[in-house]
Design a protein around this motif. Structure first.
Motif, mmCIF file in Angstrom:
data_model
loop_
_atom_site.group_PDB
_atom_site.id
_atom_site.type_symbol
_atom_site.label_atom_id
_atom_site.label_comp_id
_atom_site.label_asym_id
_atom_site.label_seq_id
_atom_site.Cartn_x
_atom_site.Cartn_y
_atom_site.Cartn_z
ATOM 1 N N GLN A 185 31.711 34.212 -13.992
ATOM 2 C CA GLN A 185 32.628 35.350 -14.011
ATOM 3 C C GLN A 185 32.052 36.615 -14.636
ATOM 4 O OE1 GLN A 185 36.320 35.140 -16.334
ATOM 5 N NE2 GLN A 185 35.843 37.294 -16.679
ATOM 6 N N LEU A 186 31.430 36.502 -15.805
ATOM 7 C CA LEU A 186 30.933 37.701 -16.475
ATOM 8 C C LEU A 186 29.925 38.437 -15.601
ATOM 9 C CD1 LEU A 186 30.508 36.524 -20.188
ATOM 10 C CD2 LEU A 186 32.586 37.101 -18.920
ATOM 11 N N TYR A 187 29.087 37.665 -14.932
ATOM 12 C CA TYR A 187 28.095 38.279 -14.047
ATOM 13 C C TYR A 187 28.758 38.868 -12.800
ATOM 14 C CZ TYR A 187 24.776 35.904 -17.052
ATOM 15 O OH TYR A 187 24.060 35.478 -18.142
ATOM 16 N N MET A 188 29.833 38.236 -12.365
ATOM 17 C CA MET A 188 30.549 38.769 -11.204
ATOM 18 C C MET A 188 31.240 40.089 -11.540
ATOM 19 S SD MET A 188 29.528 36.668 -9.116
ATOM 20 C CE MET A 188 30.344 37.350 -7.698
ATOM 21 N N GLU A 189 31.656 40.247 -12.800
ATOM 22 C CA GLU A 189 32.209 41.537 -13.205
ATOM 23 C C GLU A 189 31.154 42.630 -13.075
ATOM 24 O OE1 GLU A 189 34.826 41.895 -16.632
ATOM 25 O OE2 GLU A 189 34.823 39.702 -16.795
ATOM 26 N N ALA A 190 29.929 42.320 -13.496
ATOM 27 C CA ALA A 190 28.837 43.288 -13.330
ATOM 28 C C ALA A 190 28.618 43.599 -11.855
ATOM 29 C CB ALA A 190 27.557 42.749 -13.959
ATOM 30 N N ALA A 191 28.676 42.562 -11.014
ATOM 31 C CA ALA A 191 28.476 42.758 -9.573
ATOM 32 C C ALA A 191 29.588 43.606 -8.964
ATOM 33 C CB ALA A 191 28.389 41.405 -8.872
ATOM 34 N N ALA A 192 30.833 43.395 -9.451
ATOM 35 C CA ALA A 192 31.953 44.175 -8.921
ATOM 36 C C ALA A 192 31.795 45.660 -9.234
ATOM 37 C CB ALA A 192 33.272 43.646 -9.494
ATOM 38 N N MET A 193 31.187 45.982 -10.365
ATOM 39 C CA MET A 193 30.952 47.380 -10.701
ATOM 40 C C MET A 193 29.889 48.004 -9.801
ATOM 41 S SD MET A 193 33.185 47.807 -13.000
ATOM 42 C CE MET A 193 34.176 46.381 -12.520
ATOM 43 N N ALA A 194 29.129 47.156 -9.114
ATOM 44 C CA ALA A 194 28.097 47.654 -8.194
ATOM 45 C C ALA A 194 28.539 47.621 -6.737
ATOM 46 C CB ALA A 194 26.817 46.832 -8.352
ATOM 47 N N PHE A 195 29.370 46.618 -6.374
ATOM 48 C CA PHE A 195 29.712 46.411 -4.963
ATOM 49 C C PHE A 195 31.203 46.477 -4.661
ATOM 50 C CE2 PHE A 195 25.666 44.327 -5.710
ATOM 51 C CZ PHE A 195 24.881 44.809 -4.661
ATOM 52 N N ASP A 362 39.374 46.471 -19.711
ATOM 53 C CA ASP A 362 38.453 47.515 -19.259
ATOM 54 C C ASP A 362 38.211 48.587 -20.319
ATOM 55 O OD1 ASP A 362 40.600 49.700 -18.708
ATOM 56 O OD2 ASP A 362 41.298 47.972 -17.555
ATOM 57 N N ASP A 363 38.853 48.445 -21.477
ATOM 58 C CA ASP A 363 38.716 49.418 -22.557
ATOM 59 C C ASP A 363 37.630 48.960 -23.525
ATOM 60 O OD1 ASP A 363 39.889 51.763 -24.184
ATOM 61 O OD2 ASP A 363 39.944 50.079 -25.593
ATOM 62 N N LEU A 364 36.652 49.806 -23.782
ATOM 63 C CA LEU A 364 35.506 49.439 -24.614
ATOM 64 C C LEU A 364 35.941 49.100 -26.038
ATOM 65 C CD1 LEU A 364 32.467 49.156 -25.113
ATOM 66 C CD2 LEU A 364 32.374 51.626 -25.537
ATOM 67 N N LEU A 385 29.428 44.323 -22.718
ATOM 68 C CA LEU A 385 30.095 45.499 -23.289
ATOM 69 C C LEU A 385 29.762 46.759 -22.509
ATOM 70 C CD1 LEU A 385 29.953 45.424 -27.210
ATOM 71 C CD2 LEU A 385 31.969 45.413 -25.746
ATOM 72 N N GLU A 386 28.523 46.864 -22.066
ATOM 73 C CA GLU A 386 28.085 48.084 -21.376
ATOM 74 C C GLU A 386 28.819 48.302 -20.059
ATOM 75 O OE1 GLU A 386 23.853 47.719 -21.127
ATOM 76 O OE2 GLU A 386 23.543 48.416 -23.200
ATOM 77 N N LEU A 387 29.413 47.233 -19.494
ATOM 78 C CA LEU A 387 30.216 47.409 -18.280
ATOM 79 C C LEU A 387 31.434 48.277 -18.573
ATOM 80 C CD1 LEU A 387 30.198 43.753 -16.849
ATOM 81 C CD2 LEU A 387 28.638 45.631 -16.306
ATOM 82 N N ARG A 388 31.896 48.268 -19.824
ATOM 83 C CA ARG A 388 33.030 49.104 -20.229
ATOM 84 C C ARG A 388 32.580 50.488 -20.711
ATOM 85 N NH1 ARG A 388 33.411 43.765 -19.142
ATOM 86 N NH2 ARG A 388 35.578 43.156 -18.962
ATOM 87 N N GLN A 389 31.281 50.657 -20.879
ATOM 88 C CA GLN A 389 30.734 51.896 -21.432
ATOM 89 C C GLN A 389 30.351 52.889 -20.341
ATOM 90 O OE1 GLN A 389 27.578 51.066 -24.171
ATOM 91 N NE2 GLN A 389 27.045 53.207 -24.531
ATOM 92 N N TYR A 390 29.980 52.357 -19.174
ATOM 93 C CA TYR A 390 29.464 53.225 -18.101
ATOM 94 C C TYR A 390 30.382 53.147 -16.877
ATOM 95 C CZ TYR A 390 25.333 52.943 -21.071
ATOM 96 O OH TYR A 390 24.468 52.975 -22.147
ATOM 97 N N GLY A 391 31.412 53.953 -16.864
ATOM 98 C CA GLY A 391 32.296 54.031 -15.700
ATOM 99 C C GLY A 391 33.226 52.846 -15.565
ATOM 100 N N SER A 392 33.883 52.464 -16.656
ATOM 101 C CA SER A 392 34.807 51.331 -16.608
ATOM 102 C C SER A 392 35.993 51.624 -15.690
ATOM 103 C CB SER A 392 35.315 51.026 -18.021
ATOM 104 O OG SER A 392 36.114 49.869 -18.024
#
Length: 430
Positions: A185-195, A362-364, A385-392
Protein backbone atom coordinates in the motif's frame (compact mmCIF):
# COMPACT_ATOMS: atom_id res chain seq x y z
CA UNK A 1 -6.81 -32.98 -35.59
CA UNK A 2 -5.26 -32.45 -32.14
CA UNK A 3 -7.30 -30.30 -29.75
CA UNK A 4 -8.14 -29.77 -26.08
CA UNK A 5 -11.22 -30.67 -24.08
CA UNK A 6 -12.25 -27.02 -23.76
CA UNK A 7 -12.29 -26.74 -27.56
CA UNK A 8 -14.18 -29.92 -28.51
CA UNK A 9 -17.43 -27.99 -29.03
CA UNK A 10 -15.89 -26.81 -32.32
CA UNK A 11 -15.53 -30.37 -33.61
CA UNK A 12 -18.89 -32.07 -33.12
CA UNK A 13 -19.12 -35.01 -35.51
CA UNK A 14 -15.40 -34.86 -36.25
CA UNK A 15 -12.53 -37.13 -35.21
CA UNK A 16 -9.95 -35.49 -32.95
CA UNK A 17 -7.03 -36.46 -30.73
CA UNK A 18 -6.65 -35.22 -27.15
CA UNK A 19 -3.68 -35.59 -24.85
CA UNK A 20 -5.16 -36.47 -21.46
CA UNK A 21 -4.83 -38.21 -18.12
CA UNK A 22 -7.22 -40.89 -16.88
CA UNK A 23 -9.02 -39.45 -13.85
CA UNK A 24 -11.27 -42.46 -13.32
CA UNK A 25 -12.95 -45.29 -15.21
CA UNK A 26 -15.74 -47.82 -15.03
CA UNK A 27 -16.90 -50.58 -17.33
CA UNK A 28 -20.10 -52.40 -18.05
CA UNK A 29 -19.89 -55.50 -20.18
CA UNK A 30 -18.64 -54.48 -23.61
CA UNK A 31 -18.47 -50.75 -22.86
CA UNK A 32 -15.85 -48.83 -20.84
CA UNK A 33 -16.30 -45.26 -19.65
CA UNK A 34 -13.10 -43.24 -19.28
CA UNK A 35 -13.14 -39.98 -17.30
CA UNK A 36 -10.49 -37.93 -19.04
CA UNK A 37 -8.89 -34.63 -18.06
CA UNK A 38 -6.34 -32.50 -19.90
CA UNK A 39 -6.04 -29.41 -17.69
CA UNK A 40 -8.62 -27.45 -19.66
CA UNK A 41 -11.54 -29.60 -18.56
CA UNK A 42 -13.05 -33.05 -18.09
CA UNK A 43 -14.78 -35.25 -20.68
CA UNK A 44 -16.06 -38.80 -20.79
CA UNK A 45 -14.60 -41.14 -23.37
CA UNK A 46 -16.87 -44.05 -24.32
CA UNK A 47 -15.04 -47.19 -25.49
CA UNK A 48 -17.19 -49.81 -27.24
CA UNK A 49 -15.56 -53.21 -27.70
CA UNK A 50 -17.16 -53.84 -31.11
CA UNK A 51 -15.89 -50.48 -32.40
CA UNK A 52 -12.32 -50.62 -31.13
CA UNK A 53 -11.46 -54.31 -31.18
CA UNK A 54 -10.81 -56.81 -28.42
CA UNK A 55 -7.14 -55.94 -27.81
CA UNK A 56 -7.62 -52.18 -27.56
CA UNK A 57 -10.74 -52.67 -25.45
CA UNK A 58 -8.75 -54.83 -23.03
CA UNK A 59 -6.08 -52.13 -22.91
CA UNK A 60 -8.72 -49.48 -22.15
CA UNK A 61 -10.19 -51.57 -19.31
CA UNK A 62 -6.72 -52.07 -17.87
CA UNK A 63 -5.75 -48.39 -17.74
CA UNK A 64 -4.69 -47.18 -14.31
CA UNK A 65 -5.63 -43.89 -12.65
CA UNK A 66 -3.53 -40.92 -13.87
CA UNK A 67 -2.03 -42.80 -16.79
CA UNK A 68 -1.26 -40.30 -19.54
CA UNK A 69 -2.39 -41.07 -23.07
CA UNK A 70 -3.46 -39.80 -26.45
CA UNK A 71 -7.12 -40.53 -27.09
CA UNK A 72 -8.60 -40.36 -30.57
CA UNK A 73 -12.30 -40.39 -31.27
CA UNK A 74 -15.41 -38.64 -32.53
CA UNK A 75 -16.97 -35.79 -30.56
CA UNK A 76 -20.72 -36.09 -30.00
CA UNK A 77 -23.20 -34.01 -28.06
CA UNK A 78 -24.37 -35.46 -24.74
CA UNK A 79 -27.27 -33.68 -23.06
CA UNK A 80 -26.91 -35.83 -19.93
CA UNK A 81 -23.47 -34.41 -19.20
CA UNK A 82 -23.01 -30.99 -17.57
CA UNK A 83 -20.19 -30.48 -20.06
CA UNK A 84 -22.51 -31.25 -23.00
CA UNK A 85 -20.15 -33.45 -25.02
CA UNK A 86 -18.43 -36.81 -24.94
CA UNK A 87 -15.97 -38.71 -27.11
CA UNK A 88 -16.67 -41.98 -28.92
CA UNK A 89 -13.19 -43.45 -28.62
CA UNK A 90 -11.58 -45.07 -31.68
CA UNK A 91 -7.96 -45.41 -30.54
CA UNK A 92 -5.74 -45.12 -27.46
CA UNK A 93 -2.00 -44.58 -27.15
CA UNK A 94 -0.46 -44.80 -23.68
CA UNK A 95 2.25 -42.22 -23.03
CA UNK A 96 3.12 -43.18 -19.47
CA UNK A 97 1.47 -45.75 -17.24
CA UNK A 98 0.92 -44.48 -13.69
CA UNK A 99 0.98 -46.99 -10.86
CA UNK A 100 -0.28 -46.74 -7.27
CA UNK A 101 -1.56 -43.17 -7.53
CA UNK A 102 -2.06 -42.25 -3.86
CA UNK A 103 -5.27 -40.21 -4.16
CA UNK A 104 -8.06 -42.57 -5.09
CA UNK A 105 -11.78 -41.78 -5.49
CA UNK A 106 -12.38 -42.77 -1.85
CA UNK A 107 -12.37 -40.31 1.08
CA UNK A 108 -8.99 -39.12 2.40
CA UNK A 109 -8.00 -37.15 5.48
CA UNK A 110 -7.17 -33.47 5.14
CA UNK A 111 -3.55 -33.80 6.26
CA UNK A 112 -2.98 -36.62 3.76
CA UNK A 113 -4.45 -34.50 0.97
CA UNK A 114 -2.36 -31.50 1.98
CA UNK A 115 0.80 -33.63 2.04
CA UNK A 116 -0.11 -34.63 -1.51
CA UNK A 117 -1.22 -31.17 -2.61
CA UNK A 118 0.90 -31.45 -5.78
CA UNK A 119 -1.33 -34.37 -6.81
CA UNK A 120 -4.60 -33.26 -5.16
CA UNK A 121 -4.68 -30.30 -7.55
CA UNK A 122 -5.61 -32.78 -10.28
CA UNK A 123 -8.98 -33.60 -8.72
CA UNK A 124 -12.18 -32.20 -10.19
CA UNK A 125 -13.12 -29.98 -7.26
CA UNK A 126 -9.64 -28.59 -6.78
CA UNK A 127 -9.46 -27.95 -10.51
CA UNK A 128 -12.75 -26.04 -10.25
CA UNK A 129 -11.49 -23.87 -7.38
CA UNK A 130 -8.32 -22.96 -9.28
CA UNK A 131 -10.30 -22.13 -12.42
CA UNK A 132 -12.52 -19.80 -10.37
CA UNK A 133 -9.40 -18.22 -8.86
CA UNK A 134 -8.06 -17.70 -12.36
CA UNK A 135 -11.32 -16.08 -13.49
CA UNK A 136 -11.25 -13.69 -10.53
CA UNK A 137 -7.71 -12.67 -11.50
CA UNK A 138 -8.66 -12.27 -15.16
CA UNK A 139 -11.72 -10.18 -14.28
CA UNK A 140 -9.62 -8.06 -11.92
CA UNK A 141 -7.26 -7.10 -14.71
CA UNK A 142 -10.17 -6.41 -17.03
CA UNK A 143 -11.95 -4.18 -14.52
CA UNK A 144 -8.96 -2.04 -13.64
CA UNK A 145 -7.57 -1.87 -17.18
CA UNK A 146 -10.98 -0.81 -18.51
CA UNK A 147 -11.25 1.90 -15.86
CA UNK A 148 -7.94 3.63 -16.50
CA UNK A 149 -5.75 2.07 -13.80
CA UNK A 150 -2.04 1.38 -14.28
CA UNK A 151 -0.59 -1.79 -12.75
CA UNK A 152 2.44 -1.01 -10.60
CA UNK A 153 4.47 -3.70 -8.84
CA UNK A 154 5.59 -2.84 -5.29
CA UNK A 155 8.66 -4.55 -3.80
CA UNK A 156 8.39 -7.76 -1.81
CA UNK A 157 11.49 -6.98 0.27
CA UNK A 158 11.02 -3.85 2.37
CA UNK A 159 12.89 -2.05 5.11
CA UNK A 160 9.77 -1.24 7.13
CA UNK A 161 6.34 -2.47 8.13
CA UNK A 162 3.41 -1.07 6.18
CA UNK A 163 1.23 -0.83 9.26
CA UNK A 164 3.68 -0.67 12.15
CA UNK A 165 3.04 -4.29 13.12
CA UNK A 166 5.58 -6.77 14.49
CA UNK A 167 4.08 -9.75 12.62
CA UNK A 168 6.73 -9.68 9.90
CA UNK A 169 9.17 -12.18 8.44
CA UNK A 170 12.66 -10.86 9.04
CA UNK A 171 15.67 -11.48 6.83
CA UNK A 172 19.10 -9.97 6.32
CA UNK A 173 19.55 -7.74 3.29
CA UNK A 174 23.34 -7.82 3.12
CA UNK A 175 24.23 -5.65 6.14
CA UNK A 176 20.70 -4.29 6.69
CA UNK A 177 17.49 -5.66 8.16
CA UNK A 178 14.70 -6.40 5.70
CA UNK A 179 11.19 -7.85 5.86
CA UNK A 180 8.85 -9.71 3.56
CA UNK A 181 6.10 -7.32 2.55
CA UNK A 182 2.76 -7.50 4.34
CA UNK A 183 1.24 -4.92 1.98
CA UNK A 184 2.23 -2.88 -1.05
CA UNK A 185 0.00 0.00 0.00
CA UNK A 186 2.59 2.62 0.96
CA UNK A 187 4.36 2.14 -2.35
CA UNK A 188 1.06 2.26 -4.20
CA UNK A 189 0.39 5.65 -2.64
CA UNK A 190 3.65 6.86 -4.18
CA UNK A 191 2.58 5.35 -7.52
CA UNK A 192 -0.82 7.06 -7.33
CA UNK A 193 0.91 10.43 -7.00
CA UNK A 194 2.66 9.64 -10.29
CA UNK A 195 -0.09 7.87 -12.28
CA UNK A 196 -3.39 8.88 -10.66
CA UNK A 197 -5.09 5.48 -10.46
CA UNK A 198 -2.99 2.37 -9.91
CA UNK A 199 -3.34 -1.19 -8.69
CA UNK A 200 -1.01 -3.96 -7.66
CA UNK A 201 -1.44 -7.71 -7.52
CA UNK A 202 1.11 -9.78 -5.68
CA UNK A 203 2.06 -11.97 -2.72
CA UNK A 204 2.05 -10.68 0.85
CA UNK A 205 3.26 -12.31 4.04
CA UNK A 206 2.00 -12.18 7.63
CA UNK A 207 3.91 -13.87 10.46
CA UNK A 208 0.66 -14.31 12.36
CA UNK A 209 0.44 -17.53 14.36
CA UNK A 210 -3.17 -18.22 13.50
CA UNK A 211 -4.75 -21.56 12.63
CA UNK A 212 -8.23 -20.41 11.62
CA UNK A 213 -9.86 -21.38 8.34
CA UNK A 214 -9.59 -17.73 7.22
CA UNK A 215 -5.82 -17.29 7.58
CA UNK A 216 -2.76 -18.03 5.47
CA UNK A 217 0.86 -17.04 6.04
CA UNK A 218 1.40 -16.24 2.35
CA UNK A 219 -1.49 -14.85 0.35
CA UNK A 220 -2.20 -12.58 -2.61
CA UNK A 221 -3.59 -9.07 -2.50
CA UNK A 222 -5.13 -6.73 -5.05
CA UNK A 223 -4.38 -3.19 -3.87
CA UNK A 224 -5.73 -0.20 -5.83
CA UNK A 225 -4.80 3.37 -4.86
CA UNK A 226 -6.48 6.47 -6.27
CA UNK A 227 -5.46 10.14 -6.24
CA UNK A 228 -8.18 12.80 -5.99
CA UNK A 229 -10.64 10.29 -4.53
CA UNK A 230 -12.27 10.51 -1.13
CA UNK A 231 -13.61 7.69 1.02
CA UNK A 232 -17.08 7.65 -0.57
CA UNK A 233 -15.58 7.57 -4.07
CA UNK A 234 -13.50 4.56 -3.04
CA UNK A 235 -16.52 2.66 -1.70
CA UNK A 236 -18.20 3.01 -5.10
CA UNK A 237 -15.10 1.59 -6.82
CA UNK A 238 -15.01 -1.31 -4.36
CA UNK A 239 -18.64 -2.35 -4.79
CA UNK A 240 -18.46 -2.03 -8.57
CA UNK A 241 -15.27 -4.08 -8.67
CA UNK A 242 -16.61 -6.90 -6.47
CA UNK A 243 -19.88 -6.96 -8.40
CA UNK A 244 -18.00 -7.19 -11.69
CA UNK A 245 -15.84 -10.07 -10.48
CA UNK A 246 -18.76 -12.07 -9.10
CA UNK A 247 -20.83 -11.64 -12.24
CA UNK A 248 -17.80 -12.63 -14.38
CA UNK A 249 -17.45 -15.87 -12.41
CA UNK A 250 -21.17 -16.58 -12.77
CA UNK A 251 -20.91 -16.06 -16.52
CA UNK A 252 -17.64 -17.87 -17.22
CA UNK A 253 -17.40 -20.61 -14.57
CA UNK A 254 -20.78 -22.34 -14.70
CA UNK A 255 -19.24 -25.82 -14.92
CA UNK A 256 -16.84 -25.13 -12.06
CA UNK A 257 -19.55 -23.73 -9.78
CA UNK A 258 -21.64 -26.80 -10.59
CA UNK A 259 -18.76 -29.14 -9.78
CA UNK A 260 -18.54 -27.48 -6.35
CA UNK A 261 -22.34 -27.62 -5.83
CA UNK A 262 -22.25 -23.87 -5.25
CA UNK A 263 -25.60 -22.19 -4.59
CA UNK A 264 -25.40 -19.48 -7.24
CA UNK A 265 -28.61 -17.76 -6.11
CA UNK A 266 -26.63 -16.10 -3.31
CA UNK A 267 -24.03 -14.85 -5.81
CA UNK A 268 -26.66 -13.53 -8.22
CA UNK A 269 -27.67 -10.96 -5.57
CA UNK A 270 -24.16 -9.50 -5.50
CA UNK A 271 -24.69 -6.35 -7.50
CA UNK A 272 -23.84 -2.77 -6.53
CA UNK A 273 -24.71 -0.82 -4.51
CA UNK A 274 -23.90 -2.60 -1.25
CA UNK A 275 -25.42 -1.74 2.14
CA UNK A 276 -23.38 0.32 4.60
CA UNK A 277 -23.46 0.18 8.39
CA UNK A 278 -21.36 2.31 10.72
CA UNK A 279 -19.18 0.77 13.41
CA UNK A 280 -21.50 2.39 15.97
CA UNK A 281 -24.56 0.74 14.44
CA UNK A 282 -22.69 -2.55 14.15
CA UNK A 283 -22.03 -2.50 17.90
CA UNK A 284 -25.74 -1.91 18.51
CA UNK A 285 -26.67 -4.74 16.12
CA UNK A 286 -24.29 -7.15 17.85
CA UNK A 287 -25.73 -6.35 21.28
CA UNK A 288 -29.22 -7.00 19.88
CA UNK A 289 -27.96 -10.38 18.66
CA UNK A 290 -26.70 -11.35 22.09
CA UNK A 291 -23.05 -10.24 21.98
CA UNK A 292 -23.31 -8.50 25.35
CA UNK A 293 -19.55 -8.41 25.96
CA UNK A 294 -18.62 -6.35 22.88
CA UNK A 295 -17.77 -2.75 23.75
CA UNK A 296 -17.14 0.34 21.66
CA UNK A 297 -13.46 0.48 20.74
CA UNK A 298 -12.99 -3.27 20.31
CA UNK A 299 -12.23 -4.84 16.95
CA UNK A 300 -14.56 -7.44 15.46
CA UNK A 301 -13.70 -11.11 15.30
CA UNK A 302 -15.04 -13.78 12.96
CA UNK A 303 -18.24 -14.45 14.97
CA UNK A 304 -19.04 -10.72 15.05
CA UNK A 305 -18.49 -10.33 11.29
CA UNK A 306 -20.66 -13.35 10.58
CA UNK A 307 -23.48 -12.05 12.77
CA UNK A 308 -23.40 -8.65 11.06
CA UNK A 309 -23.35 -10.22 7.58
CA UNK A 310 -26.41 -12.34 8.42
CA UNK A 311 -28.49 -9.17 8.55
CA UNK A 312 -27.89 -8.56 4.83
CA UNK A 313 -28.12 -10.57 1.61
CA UNK A 314 -25.19 -8.79 -0.06
CA UNK A 315 -21.68 -7.90 1.07
CA UNK A 316 -21.87 -5.11 3.64
CA UNK A 317 -19.51 -2.23 4.39
CA UNK A 318 -18.76 -1.54 8.05
CA UNK A 319 -17.55 2.07 8.11
CA UNK A 320 -15.85 4.53 10.45
CA UNK A 321 -13.98 2.35 12.92
CA UNK A 322 -12.31 3.86 16.00
CA UNK A 323 -8.92 5.37 15.14
CA UNK A 324 -7.24 3.43 17.98
CA UNK A 325 -7.79 0.05 16.32
CA UNK A 326 -6.88 1.08 12.77
CA UNK A 327 -3.63 1.86 10.94
CA UNK A 328 -1.72 5.10 11.48
CA UNK A 329 -2.24 6.39 7.93
CA UNK A 330 -6.07 6.47 7.95
CA UNK A 331 -7.67 9.92 7.76
CA UNK A 332 -9.79 10.97 10.76
CA UNK A 333 -13.41 11.89 10.13
CA UNK A 334 -13.38 15.72 10.08
CA UNK A 335 -16.64 15.75 12.04
CA UNK A 336 -15.58 13.15 14.59
CA UNK A 337 -11.86 12.66 15.04
CA UNK A 338 -12.07 9.56 17.23
CA UNK A 339 -13.12 7.54 14.13
CA UNK A 340 -11.45 7.26 10.74
CA UNK A 341 -12.72 7.32 7.15
CA UNK A 342 -12.42 3.63 6.53
CA UNK A 343 -14.47 0.54 5.75
CA UNK A 344 -14.21 -3.23 5.85
CA UNK A 345 -16.27 -5.16 3.30
CA UNK A 346 -17.78 -8.27 4.88
CA UNK A 347 -18.77 -11.12 2.57
CA UNK A 348 -22.08 -12.97 3.11
CA UNK A 349 -22.43 -16.56 4.30
CA UNK A 350 -19.83 -16.31 7.06
CA UNK A 351 -16.77 -15.66 4.91
CA UNK A 352 -15.72 -12.54 6.78
CA UNK A 353 -13.72 -9.51 5.68
CA UNK A 354 -12.54 -9.53 2.08
CA UNK A 355 -11.62 -5.84 1.70
CA UNK A 356 -10.09 -3.26 4.01
CA UNK A 357 -9.84 0.31 2.76
CA UNK A 358 -9.66 3.94 3.81
CA UNK A 359 -9.00 7.50 2.85
CA UNK A 360 -5.37 8.23 3.63
CA UNK A 361 -4.04 11.16 5.65
CA UNK A 362 -2.90 13.82 3.17
CA UNK A 363 -1.85 16.51 5.67
CA UNK A 364 1.89 16.57 6.42
CA UNK A 365 1.58 17.94 9.97
CA UNK A 366 -1.02 15.34 10.96
CA UNK A 367 1.05 12.51 9.49
CA UNK A 368 4.07 13.71 11.47
CA UNK A 369 1.92 13.60 14.61
CA UNK A 370 0.92 10.02 13.78
CA UNK A 371 4.56 9.06 13.25
CA UNK A 372 5.39 10.30 16.73
CA UNK A 373 2.33 8.69 18.34
CA UNK A 374 3.10 5.29 16.77
CA UNK A 375 6.87 5.47 17.36
CA UNK A 376 7.70 5.17 13.67
CA UNK A 377 11.24 5.81 12.51
CA UNK A 378 11.54 9.08 10.64
CA UNK A 379 14.43 7.70 8.61
CA UNK A 380 12.64 4.55 7.47
CA UNK A 381 9.45 6.42 6.55
CA UNK A 382 11.02 9.64 5.27
CA UNK A 383 9.98 8.92 1.69
CA UNK A 384 6.38 8.29 2.77
CA UNK A 385 6.24 11.66 4.53
CA UNK A 386 7.53 13.36 1.39
CA UNK A 387 4.38 12.25 -0.47
CA UNK A 388 2.57 14.78 1.75
CA UNK A 389 5.27 17.41 1.24
CA UNK A 390 5.29 17.66 -2.56
CA UNK A 391 1.82 18.24 -3.98
CA UNK A 392 -0.31 16.26 -1.53
CA UNK A 393 -3.88 15.48 -2.62
CA UNK A 394 -6.87 13.62 -1.15
CA UNK A 395 -6.41 9.94 -1.95
CA UNK A 396 -7.92 6.61 -1.01
CA UNK A 397 -7.27 2.94 -1.53
CA UNK A 398 -8.10 -0.58 -0.47
CA UNK A 399 -6.82 -4.12 -0.43
CA UNK A 400 -8.77 -7.24 -1.42
CA UNK A 401 -7.55 -10.61 -0.19
CA UNK A 402 -7.70 -12.96 -3.15
CA UNK A 403 -7.94 -16.24 -1.26
CA UNK A 404 -10.78 -15.15 1.01
CA UNK A 405 -12.62 -13.90 -2.05
CA UNK A 406 -12.08 -17.21 -3.85
CA UNK A 407 -13.34 -19.10 -0.78
CA UNK A 408 -16.52 -17.02 -0.68
CA UNK A 409 -17.33 -17.12 -4.39
CA UNK A 410 -16.47 -20.82 -4.75
CA UNK A 411 -18.24 -21.73 -1.51
CA UNK A 412 -15.14 -23.43 -0.10
CA UNK A 413 -15.06 -23.79 3.67
CA UNK A 414 -11.31 -23.51 4.24
CA UNK A 415 -8.98 -20.96 2.68
CA UNK A 416 -6.22 -23.56 2.30
CA UNK A 417 -7.99 -24.92 -0.79
CA UNK A 418 -8.02 -21.56 -2.56
CA UNK A 419 -4.28 -21.26 -3.26
CA UNK A 420 -2.25 -23.84 -5.19
CA UNK A 421 0.32 -24.49 -2.47
CA UNK A 422 -0.81 -23.06 0.89
CA UNK A 423 1.62 -21.80 3.48
CA UNK A 424 0.16 -22.14 6.95
CA UNK A 425 1.47 -22.08 10.50
CA UNK A 426 2.67 -25.69 10.40
CA UNK A 427 2.90 -26.27 6.66
CA UNK A 428 5.76 -25.47 4.31
CA UNK A 429 5.47 -28.70 2.24
CA UNK A 430 5.08 -29.34 -0.61
Amino acid sequence: MKTTISEVHKYVGEEVTIGAWLANKRSSGKIAFLQLRDGTGFIQGVVVKNDIGEEKFANAKGLTQETSLYVTGTIVEDTRSPFGFEMQVKDLEVIHEATDFPITPKEHGTEFLMDNRHLWLRSKKQHAVMKIRNEIIRATYEFFNNNGYVKIDPPILTGTSAEGTTELFHTKYFDEDAYLSQSGQLYMEAAAMAFGKVFSFGPTFRAEKSKTRRHLIEFWMIEPEMAFMDHEDSLVVQENYVSFVVQSVLENCKLELGALDRDVSALEKVQAPFPRISYDKAIELLKEKGFDDIEWGEDFGAPHETAIAEAFDKPVFITNYPAEIKAFYMKPDPEREEVVLCADLIAPEGYGEIIGGSQRIDDLALMEERYEAHGLSGDAYKWYLELRQYGSVPHSGFGLGLERTVAWIAGVEHIRETIPFPRMLNRLYP
